[in-house]
Structures are given as C-alpha cells and as structure tokens.
Design a protein around this motif. Sequence first.
Motif, PDB file in Angstrom:
ATOM      1  N   THR A 151      -0.873   1.030   7.074  1.00 14.81           N
ATOM      2  CA  THR A 151      -1.668   0.590   5.802  1.00 14.81           C
ATOM      3  C   THR A 151      -2.310  -0.143   5.803  1.00 14.81           C
TER       4      THR A 151
ATOM      5  N   GLY B  96       0.730  -0.999  -0.244  1.00 17.69           N
ATOM      6  CA  GLY B  96       0.138  -0.486  -0.029  1.00 17.69           C
ATOM      7  C   GLY B  96       0.619   1.485  -0.560  1.00 17.69           C
TER       8      GLY B  96
ATOM      9  N   ASP C 132      -2.222  10.829   3.443  1.00 18.35           N
ATOM     10  CA  ASP C 132      -2.356  11.009   2.042  1.00 18.35           C
ATOM     11  C   ASP C 132      -0.781  10.415   1.339  1.00 18.35           C
TER      12      ASP C 132
ATOM     13  N   GLU D 212      -1.587   4.194  -1.521  1.00 17.99           N
ATOM     14  CA  GLU D 212      -1.690   4.014  -2.178  1.00 17.99           C
ATOM     15  C   GLU D 212      -3.478   4.763  -1.469  1.00 17.99           C
ATOM     16  N   GLU D 213      -3.913   4.178  -0.096  1.00 16.14           N
ATOM     17  CA  GLU D 213      -5.109   4.633   0.379  1.00 16.14           C
ATOM     18  C   GLU D 213      -4.576   5.749   1.747  1.00 16.14           C
TER      19      GLU D 213
ATOM     20  N   ARG E 117      -6.868  12.663  -5.121  1.00 21.18           N
ATOM     21  CA  ARG E 117      -6.613  12.727  -3.564  1.00 21.18           C
ATOM     22  C   ARG E 117      -7.131  13.342  -2.591  1.00 21.18           C
TER      23      ARG E 117
END
Length: 340
Positions: free
Chosen positions: A281, A10, A63, A31-32, A90
């Motif tokens: 993550t 992630g 982020d 990524e998230e 984002r």
Amino acid sequence: MLNLISDVSGLLVGNAHDENLLSGVTALIFEEPATASIAIHGGAPGVRDGALLEPDMTVEKIDALVLSGGSAFGLDAPGGVQGFMREQGRGFTVGEARIPIVPGAILFDLINGGDKNWGRKPPYWELGYAAAAAAAKGFSIGSIGAGFGATTANLRGGLGSASARTSAGFVVGALVAVNAIGSATIGDGPHFWAAPYERDGEFGGLGLPAGFTAADLALQLKGAPAPPKLENTTIAVVATDAALSKAQAKRLAVIAHDGMARALRPSHAAMDGDLIFAAATGRAAREASLPDQIEIGALAADCLARAIARAIYSADAATGAGSKPGWRQRFINQNVRHTS
C-alpha cells in the motif's frame, strides 16, 4: 493490531457466503490503488487478470483482490467486486472510462456437499458484490467467505489471517483460504505444522508434539484411503504498508510461499492451484531498504503459516454431508500434551 491483514494501513476485507451453496467469496479492497504481483506454485491454478500483475506488464496498481470458492465459476466474483468499485468511482482511467482492476483466484469446493445446482447463472458475481460492500477493518476468520466450503485432508478448512510488525516498524499481514489436499495438523493429533511460528496462543498454544512417529510423518491426502481427491487449492494474499515496486512485490509473493510449505503437508501439488498475491500500500513513513524487504518477506511467510493454522483452528463444526469436522469439534475435549 487486530492480528489481521487489515492491520496493514490502506486495506479492508469483506466476506460473503451462501450456507446452502457451501461456498463463498472474500474481497480485499484497497482504499487507494496499490502495487501488486503474484507467484503461482501450484500446478492447476484458476486466476483472473493474473498476467497483468507480472512486473513487465503496463498496469502498475490495482483496486482490489478476490479469493473465491466455486472453481472456474468463482471467476465471476471479481466482476461483482468490480461492479461495486465502479459505483465508488474507482478504476484505471482510459479516456472517459474507468475500469476497476480486480484480479482474483479460485479454489475447488464443488463436491463438498453444498447445493451447486444454481441453474443458468452462478451466484459468484453477487457474492463478490456483497463481499466488497461488507469490507471493513475488522472481519471474522474461520468458516466464512472464500473459506466457508473449504476442506483439508482431515478437517474443515477456512479463512485465516495474521499480522506482524518488522523491527523497523513496517506492518505485514496475510489472508488465506485453506482448501488443501493435505493436512495442517500432524498425524492424528491436534498439533499444527505451523506451531513454531505461533504468537500468543493464537491457535491453541499446543506447540509441537513431544516427538514424531512414522505415522505422524505419513502423507495425509484428501479422500484417502480411497483414490485421493486431487482438486484442491490454497489461495492467499500477503500485504505490507511498505512502498514496493511490482518486481519487489513479485519477490515478496515468492518468499511468502515458504509459509504455505511450513503449514501444509503437502503443498504445491500437480492439481493444486496454490498461489499468493502480494500487495504493497506504500503508506509507511519510510522507504524499505533491502534488509527491510528481506525481513518483510520472512515475516510474510511466517504470517501465512500462522494464518493457515488460524483458519483451521477457527473453523466451525461440520456443515453439509460432505464437510469434514472442525478442529474444535474433533479435538476440544481431548487431553493434549504440550511441548515441554
């Protein structure tokens, strides 16, 4: 496993630097959105959006994280990463607005021999954007990104990373820009303070010296024997794929500071900005129990110690009038006595 923090599912890492500036930026992109916190143990930190990472603050996830050279000027770098993340859609939603949450920290590399006469606008926003755009699973370590202009008391500093897996399968990693007032190596020799934690010869496989002399244990400070140069900082991120709360991430950051103390002598001094971000993550398949969290913290400290040594071991030969020699440049031709 790449032996990089990006082994944690992630997250991605990107680097950008300017050879004439002798400075750079490292961006860690989630990524998230990820849970994160911070522990500051140095006496002179430089941080952007650090307060929101405290467990009692409202924003729960971030982020990206940024490590930058440039001292306070480098606090522009998270803005460049934020600009890139905004283009990707984002950010924390406030009404119709999206605000990427991008904390960052800086190290002092303003008197390392690079050309810092940048005029009206420091270059760190653009370097931050370029680092974010370059983010990937695989990345180089050594003289790159935020570690490009870094130094220690006796050698060129750099960017380092390492990873490990717990007995229950959680992945842990560390990323560090090493710009220490002290030394990662013992005395005048090539051996690393972090040697007991080395895996698979990742920083030369030298082990510890056969014994320690008073000279080995004498403090090495940047700038000595002249008055030491006190403006330094080692900044790091540790991460795991476990799901942690902000309070648990805070504890992870605190525990990880053990790794800095194991690998650098001294650390956490009055004019250091030594700090660690910790991130989770939450992509692991199972919940982390309290024993799991303890093991994650212990391995995070080990990974950080290893990453610090890897940063020094991987640094290139000297660049610029003020730069120190790289570890390989200084020691590669010496006959080194390994631990018996």
